[in-house]
Design a protein around this motif. Structure first.
Motif, PDB file in Angstrom:
ATOM      1  N   UNK A  20       0.829  -1.202   0.000  1.00 56.64           N
ATOM      2  CA  UNK A  20       0.000   0.000   0.000  1.00 56.64           C
ATOM      3  C   UNK A  20       0.869   1.261   0.000  1.00 56.64           C
ATOM      4  N   UNK A  21       1.946   1.243   0.796  1.00 54.63           N
ATOM      5  CA  UNK A  21       2.837   2.406   0.855  1.00 54.63           C
ATOM      6  C   UNK A  21       3.559   2.599  -0.473  1.00 54.63           C
ATOM      7  N   UNK A  22       3.964   1.498  -1.104  1.00 61.20           N
ATOM      8  CA  UNK A  22       4.622   1.593  -2.417  1.00 61.20           C
ATOM      9  C   UNK A  22       3.677   2.221  -3.433  1.00 61.20           C
ATOM     10  N   UNK A  23       2.420   1.816  -3.386  1.00 65.47           N
ATOM     11  CA  UNK A  23       1.425   2.342  -4.318  1.00 65.47           C
ATOM     12  C   UNK A  23       1.198   3.836  -4.068  1.00 65.47           C
ATOM     13  N   UNK A  24       1.131   4.220  -2.792  1.00 65.86           N
ATOM     14  CA  UNK A  24       0.950   5.633  -2.445  1.00 65.86           C
ATOM     15  C   UNK A  24       2.153   6.455  -2.900  1.00 65.86           C
ATOM     16  N   UNK A  25       3.338   5.910  -2.684  1.00 67.45           N
ATOM     17  CA  UNK A  25       4.573   6.611  -3.080  1.00 67.45           C
ATOM     18  C   UNK A  25       4.630   6.783  -4.589  1.00 67.45           C
ATOM     19  N   UNK A  26       4.310   5.729  -5.327  1.00 66.96           N
ATOM     20  CA  UNK A  26       4.338   5.802  -6.790  1.00 66.96           C
ATOM     21  C   UNK A  26       3.407   6.900  -7.309  1.00 66.96           C
ATOM     22  N   UNK A  27       2.205   6.964  -6.756  1.00 69.68           N
ATOM     23  CA  UNK A  27       1.229   7.974  -7.190  1.00 69.68           C
ATOM     24  C   UNK A  27       1.743   9.374  -6.880  1.00 69.68           C
ATOM     25  N   UNK A  28       2.309   9.539  -5.692  1.00 75.03           N
ATOM     26  CA  UNK A  28       2.804  10.863  -5.281  1.00 75.03           C
ATOM     27  C   UNK A  28       3.966  11.307  -6.168  1.00 75.03           C
ATOM     28  N   UNK A  29       4.897  10.400  -6.403  1.00 76.76           N
ATOM     29  CA  UNK A  29       6.066  10.726  -7.239  1.00 76.76           C
ATOM     30  C   UNK A  29       5.629  11.041  -8.671  1.00 76.76           C
ATOM     31  N   UNK A  30       4.667  10.288  -9.182  1.00 76.96           N
ATOM     32  CA  UNK A  30       4.173  10.511 -10.547  1.00 76.96           C
ATOM     33  C   UNK A  30       3.632  11.924 -10.721  1.00 76.96           C
ATOM     34  N   UNK A  31       2.941  12.426  -9.716  1.00 76.51           N
ATOM     35  CA  UNK A  31       2.281  13.729  -9.836  1.00 76.51           C
ATOM     36  C   UNK A  31       3.018  14.846  -9.094  1.00 76.51           C
ATOM     37  N   UNK A  32       4.205  14.568  -8.598  1.00 78.93           N
ATOM     38  CA  UNK A  32       4.903  15.538  -7.747  1.00 78.93           C
ATOM     39  C   UNK A  32       5.151  16.870  -8.443  1.00 78.93           C
ATOM     40  N   UNK A  33       5.620  16.833  -9.689  1.00 78.45           N
ATOM     41  CA  UNK A  33       5.901  18.086 -10.407  1.00 78.45           C
ATOM     42  C   UNK A  33       4.644  18.937 -10.559  1.00 78.45           C
ATOM     43  N   UNK A  34       3.526  18.285 -10.874  1.00 75.76           N
ATOM     44  CA  UNK A  34       2.247  19.001 -10.982  1.00 75.76           C
ATOM     45  C   UNK A  34       1.874  19.633  -9.640  1.00 75.76           C
ATOM     46  N   UNK A  35       1.986  18.860  -8.568  1.00 75.51           N
ATOM     47  CA  UNK A  35       1.606  19.343  -7.242  1.00 75.51           C
ATOM     48  C   UNK A  35       2.502  20.513  -6.812  1.00 75.51           C
ATOM     49  N   UNK A  36       3.795  20.398  -7.095  1.00 77.30           N
ATOM     50  CA  UNK A  36       4.712  21.486  -6.741  1.00 77.30           C
ATOM     51  C   UNK A  36       4.341  22.760  -7.495  1.00 77.30           C
ATOM     52  N   UNK A  37       4.034  22.632  -8.782  1.00 76.30           N
ATOM     53  CA  UNK A  37       3.703  23.805  -9.585  1.00 76.30           C
ATOM     54  C   UNK A  37       2.416  24.455  -9.103  1.00 76.30           C
ATOM     55  N   UNK A  38       1.421  23.647  -8.761  1.00 75.82           N
ATOM     56  CA  UNK A  38       0.173  24.189  -8.212  1.00 75.82           C
ATOM     57  C   UNK A  38       0.480  24.992  -6.951  1.00 75.82           C
ATOM     58  N   UNK A  39       1.251  24.406  -6.043  1.00 75.70           N
ATOM     59  CA  UNK A  39       1.568  25.075  -4.777  1.00 75.70           C
ATOM     60  C   UNK A  39       2.405  26.328  -5.011  1.00 75.70           C
ATOM     61  N   UNK A  40       3.384  26.246  -5.905  1.00 77.54           N
ATOM     62  CA  UNK A  40       4.240  27.409  -6.167  1.00 77.54           C
ATOM     63  C   UNK A  40       3.436  28.553  -6.785  1.00 77.54           C
ATOM     64  N   UNK A  41       2.565  28.235  -7.730  1.00 75.38           N
ATOM     65  CA  UNK A  41       1.774  29.299  -8.372  1.00 75.38           C
ATOM     66  C   UNK A  41       0.801  29.949  -7.386  1.00 75.38           C
TER      67      UNK A  41
END
Length: 308
Positions: A20-41
């Motif tokens: 379950x943790x591996x699956x959560x990590x994979x999803x987070x890493x996949x979308x990390x750049x998008x999430x960072x850009x949302x937060x930065x903007x």
């Protein structure tokens, strides 16, 4: 048998948790750049955006993934809520900020520059426009206009009805349209203007500087009360050129890709002293954004030191 069953349960349980943790990590890493850009903007600060991502990860790690229909959407919603909370706190902090406030400069990869809409949305000029929006308006504008999320999805992220979000989006779009740069300037044109600007500054050629900047040019200098900087906007070609001529003669000016556009990084004694971004309209420099606050330069200093 019972003893054997207990052993099996003991070994299986950690395996399920790890999967379950591996699956959560994979999803987070996949979308990390998008999430960072949302937060930065939304925040204008890479350091605060990273803090928001850390908070999002801690919450995401505790979510039952079996209940999540769309992981990207869920993560964007979590990030937006965390960013909104931090944005309200930041606005109070900015009220006591010494001198003009500018976004933390962000080194951006070439693929950001190739995405014209994304590059425009993180430019210094646009980030300052976003600063004039109320927190929820800013979130709605970023999610709708930059990332093209649906109204229903945005409504969940900002705890408003879809109808209310449509009204907020329209109001924010109108507000931004009245203040954003007048036209899209190509990367090549920006590079050419910056190269000429750099030569003019390095040689102290006042006339060349005056030929390149608009009569009503505005220079914003962000020292945060930590280093010397103008405490108010410097307006007018003559006054701005005079300030630029005082740049340390021992400083080196180097081009970099900052906030989706070419910019100049000024180094003194090996460390970053200032990051200068420009706004160009009709072939002339109409805005200069000089970030000098050391707290806002530490990240870009580390990244450029590593890459040199």
């Amino acid at each position: 048998m019972g003893e054997h069953g207990e052993q099996t349960g003991d070994t299986d349980e950690p395996t399920v948790r790890e999967a379950r943790m591996d699956s959560a990590t994979d999803a987070f890493v996949t979308h990390r750049n998008l999430l960072f850009t949302v937060a930065y903007e939304m925040l204008g600060s890479a350091a605060d955006a990273e803090d928001v991502l850390q908070e999002t990860w801690l919450r995401w790690a505790g979510v039952d993934l079996g209940t999540v229909r769309d992981r990207r959407s869920y993560l964007v919603r979590m990030t937006t809520r965390q960013a909104l909370s931090r944005l309200r706190a930041l606005r109070r902090r900015k009220e006591s900020y010494v001198g003009p406030w500018l976004p933390e400069p962000l080194l951006t990869a070439p693929d950001v520059a190739e995405d014209v809409e994304l590059a425009d949305s993180v430019s210094m000029a646009m980030m300052l426009v976003l600063e004039t929006l109320a927190p929820v308006e800013r979130a709605v504008f970023v999610l709708r206009e930059v990332f093209d999320l649906g109204y229903d999805e945005i409504a969940e992220a900002v705890d408003k009805s879809p109808a209310a979000v449509r009204q907020i989006a329209h109001r924010a779009r109108t507000h931004v349209a009245a203040r954003r740069p007048r036209g899209v300037v190509s990367q090549a044109e920006t590079r050419d203007v910056l190269a000429a600007f750099r030569r003019a500054v390095e040689t102290g050629d006042l006339q060349r500087l005056l030929d390149m900047i608009a009569p009503d040019v505005v220079l914003l200098s962000d020292g945060g009360g930590v280093v010397q900087a103008a405490l108010a906007p410097v307006v007018g070609a003559g006054r701005v050129a005079h300030v630029l001529r005082r740049i340390n003669a021992t400083a080196s000016l180097r081009p970099a890709q900052v906030n989706g556009h070419p910019a100049l990084v000024l180094r003194v004694d090996g460390g970053i002293d200032t990051v200068i971004a420009v706004r160009i309209d009709d072939g002339l420099i109409t805005g200069l954004y000089a970030v000098r606050n050391p707290e806002k330069l530490s990240r870009i200093d580390r990244e450029t030191t590593v890459s040199r």
